[in-house]
Design an enzyme around this catalytic site. Structure first.
Site, mmCIF file in Angstrom:
data_model
loop_
_atom_site.group_PDB
_atom_site.id
_atom_site.type_symbol
_atom_site.label_atom_id
_atom_site.label_comp_id
_atom_site.label_asym_id
_atom_site.label_seq_id
_atom_site.Cartn_x
_atom_site.Cartn_y
_atom_site.Cartn_z
ATOM 1 N N THR A 1 61.890 -12.416 106.639
ATOM 2 C CA THR A 1 60.545 -12.484 106.053
ATOM 3 C C THR A 1 59.478 -12.794 107.093
ATOM 4 O O THR A 1 58.353 -12.331 106.996
ATOM 5 C CB THR A 1 60.533 -13.559 104.942
ATOM 6 O OG1 THR A 1 61.530 -13.212 103.996
ATOM 7 C CG2 THR A 1 59.198 -13.651 104.250
ATOM 8 N N THR B 1 65.698 -16.498 106.788
ATOM 9 C CA THR B 1 66.156 -17.871 106.564
ATOM 10 C C THR B 1 67.534 -17.949 105.899
ATOM 11 O O THR B 1 68.237 -18.942 106.065
ATOM 12 C CB THR B 1 65.148 -18.638 105.675
ATOM 13 O OG1 THR B 1 64.981 -17.920 104.457
ATOM 14 C CG2 THR B 1 63.822 -18.812 106.362
ATOM 15 N N ASP B 2 67.899 -16.890 105.168
ATOM 16 C CA ASP B 2 69.117 -17.002 104.348
ATOM 17 C C ASP B 2 70.364 -17.367 105.152
ATOM 18 O O ASP B 2 71.178 -18.167 104.713
ATOM 19 C CB ASP B 2 69.383 -15.692 103.593
ATOM 20 C CG ASP B 2 68.298 -15.372 102.584
ATOM 21 O OD1 ASP B 2 67.388 -16.203 102.399
ATOM 22 O OD2 ASP B 2 68.348 -14.287 101.972
ATOM 23 N N LYS C 1 70.392 -24.211 105.012
ATOM 24 C CA LYS C 1 69.386 -23.848 104.021
ATOM 25 C C LYS C 1 69.824 -24.444 102.685
ATOM 26 O O LYS C 1 70.937 -24.187 102.236
ATOM 27 C CB LYS C 1 69.262 -22.325 103.919
ATOM 28 C CG LYS C 1 68.196 -21.888 102.940
ATOM 29 C CD LYS C 1 67.889 -20.398 103.002
ATOM 30 C CE LYS C 1 66.773 -20.092 102.011
ATOM 31 N NZ LYS C 1 66.292 -18.718 102.062
HETATM 32 N N1 ASP Z 1 66.153 -12.494 102.648
HETATM 33 C C1 ASP Z 1 65.406 -12.972 103.778
HETATM 34 C C2 ASP Z 1 66.335 -13.084 104.959
HETATM 35 O O1 ASP Z 1 67.088 -14.004 105.062
HETATM 36 C C3 ASP Z 1 64.774 -14.263 103.458
HETATM 37 C C4 ASP Z 1 63.959 -14.867 104.556
HETATM 38 O O2 ASP Z 1 63.703 -14.308 105.597
HETATM 39 O O3 ASP Z 1 63.528 -15.991 104.345
HETATM 40 O O4 ASP Z 1 66.304 -12.216 105.774
#
Ligand code: ASP
Length: 460
Positions: free
Chosen positions: A106, A182-183, A261
């Site tokens: 993201t 983040t995932d 996370k």
């Molecule tokens: N789905 C995204 C990822 O992990 C979420 C994010 O970037 O926060 O790539």
């Protein structure tokens, strides 16, 4: 068809025209399911033509079925330009050189109105165009290694990333930022912690929970904090830099092997587990919360160990798990299994014969705990003792995902199981700690003001 209705066809277009509402209209919409207010977005090419897509003031997009619409009124018009202007990043000889390696997620995304989805898009000029403050902090250069959402990161990408970090260190870069979804950031953080040994500079992973087209986006602040850390900090370790408390007061720096996370949507989603974070960071300064970290050095020595055995699995135990899962892994020639067991490190009795067979076949089986906080203790109950006698090895307080990554990395280096055990149980970067601080469970996790506010309602 006029540009104002681009993407809309069939019934949806008919309804828009009927009510004199356009794409990018700010509209009040009365439906049989309630009233809504927001900006009418261009329709995605992949959507059906029976819905209108509305962006609410919260930043969320919703689809409204055209058959439910009773009235629509335009009260404004707000055409958005989601192309961020590219600007050349200014450099100055007094500033440190920081390299940002992009992997996607993201943080490097913007909303694509062609498909209606958040797409990874990473360009150095865009980054500066979006967050000009970065130029006050350092000389930033960028390189896009991948453009994926982080569920698509894996051993191949970890190895490329580790090698790219090694090259940057050799070139003399003063700090590295890794833009990442983040995932699975905590998986990559531990992979890089193991693959990049003894780095002389800060290696800072950063992401954002909310894309930059949303008012509550954490992208800019996280980037500013991560850039400050990469340029200024004397912590030469692999870290994750993300929102600390739920407000934007400060970011936290978490050690790469102790971070996880913990919330699917909060911006303050990352927590140090089993310990306290390394430091707090805001626009002005970095405040260490502890002193036991590796310091920045001027030498360029670093050891890159980019290996990973992919036939390793992380098995999350649940009551009544059947042994066929383990049997399947034996038949599929898996080399290692990490179990996230219940409580102090347990699984049910029906799994025992399969575990025994796995160990006899030379598959290494390690135990971690689902509770995340605390240690595996397999001497307390019969179950633990029985499992150890079958050959399961407890991994102290290594987090399940970290143990999974470390086992893949260990088996990538050797198939000698004693050596694997030695690698697994020798702490490299605090993936195993001697003790967990008594107050670490609560303190400096960024949620304290909220906890206190909540408790005050009851305890006056
Ligand atoms: N789905 C995204 C990822 O992990 C979420 C994010 O970037 O926060 O790539």
């Amino acid at each position: 068809m006029s540009d104002l209705f681009k993407g809309y066809k069939g019934r949806a277009l008919h309804v828009l025209k009927n009510f004199n509402v356009r794409v990018w209209s700010e509209a009040k919409i009365k439906t049989t399911r309630g009233d809504f207010q927001g900006i009418v977005l261009p329709r995605s090419e992949t959507d059906d033509d029976r819905h209108i897509v509305l962006k609410l003031s919260t930043g969320y997009n919703i689809g409204i079925a055209v058959d439910t619409i009773q009235d629509m009124q335009e009260y404004g018009y707000k055409e958005a330009h989601y192309k961020i202007p590219e600007r050349e990043f200014p450099t100055s000889p007094d500033k440190r050189n920081v390299k940002m390696l992009g992997t996607g997620g993201t943080i490097a995304s913007r909303l694509d109105y062609r498909t209606g989805a958040v797409i990874p898009a990473f360009s150095p000029g865009e980054l500066y165009g979006a967050v000009p403050e970065l130029a006050d902090i350092c000389n930033l250069s960028t390189e896009k290694l991948f453009a994926v959402f982080s569920e698509n990161m894996g051993p191949t990408q970890y190895k490329v990333l580790a090698q790219a970090i090694g090259e940057e260190i050799k070139k003399g870069t003063d700090g590295i930022i890794i833009g990442h979804g983040t995932d699975t950031m905590h998986h990559t953080a531990s992979a890089i912690s193991f693959m990049v040994q003894n780095p002389p500079i800060p290696i800072v992973m950063v992401g954002s929970q909310r894309s930059s087209d949303r008012p509550s986006s954490d992208a800019a602040l996280n980037l500013i904090h991560a850039t400050t850390t990469a340029a200024e900090s004397d912590i030469a370790e692999v870290m994750v830099c993300m929102f600390g408390p739920t407000s934007d007061e400060y970011g936290l720096l978490h050690r790469g092997t102790r971070v996880r996370k913990m919330h699917s949507s909060y911006r303050s989603t990352f927590r140090t587990i089993g310990d306290i974070p390394l430091a707090m960071v805001n626009r002005e300064k970095i405040t260490p919360l502890r002193q036991d970290y590796n310091r920045r050095r001027n030498d360029r020595n670093v050891t890159i160990v980019p290996v990973f055995e992919e036939r390793v699995s992380l098995l999350y135990y649940y009551p009544n798990m059947h042994p066929d899962i383990i049997e399947a892994m034996i038949d599929l020639d898996y080399k290692g299994i990490v179990i996230a067991g219940t409580g102090l490190g347990h699984v049910n009795k029906p799994l025992y014969p399969a575990i025994k067979r796995a160990v006899e076949k030379g598959i290494v089986v390690y135990m971690t705990v689902q509770t995340l906080w605390g240690y595996v203790h397999m001497f307390v109950y019969d179950t633990g003792r029985d499992l150890m006698s079958l050959g399961i090895i407890p991994t102290e307080n290594m987090l399940p995902e970290v143990a999974y990554i470390k086992l893949g990395w260990a088996l990538g280096q050797t198939s000698n199981l004693d050596e694997v055990k030695e690698i697994m149980l020798t702490p490299i970067c605090d993936e195993i700690t001697e003790r967990e601080p008594y107050n670490g469970y609560l303190i400096y996790q960024g949620g304290i003001p909220e906890v206190e506010e909540f408790i005050k309602q009851f305890h006056k």
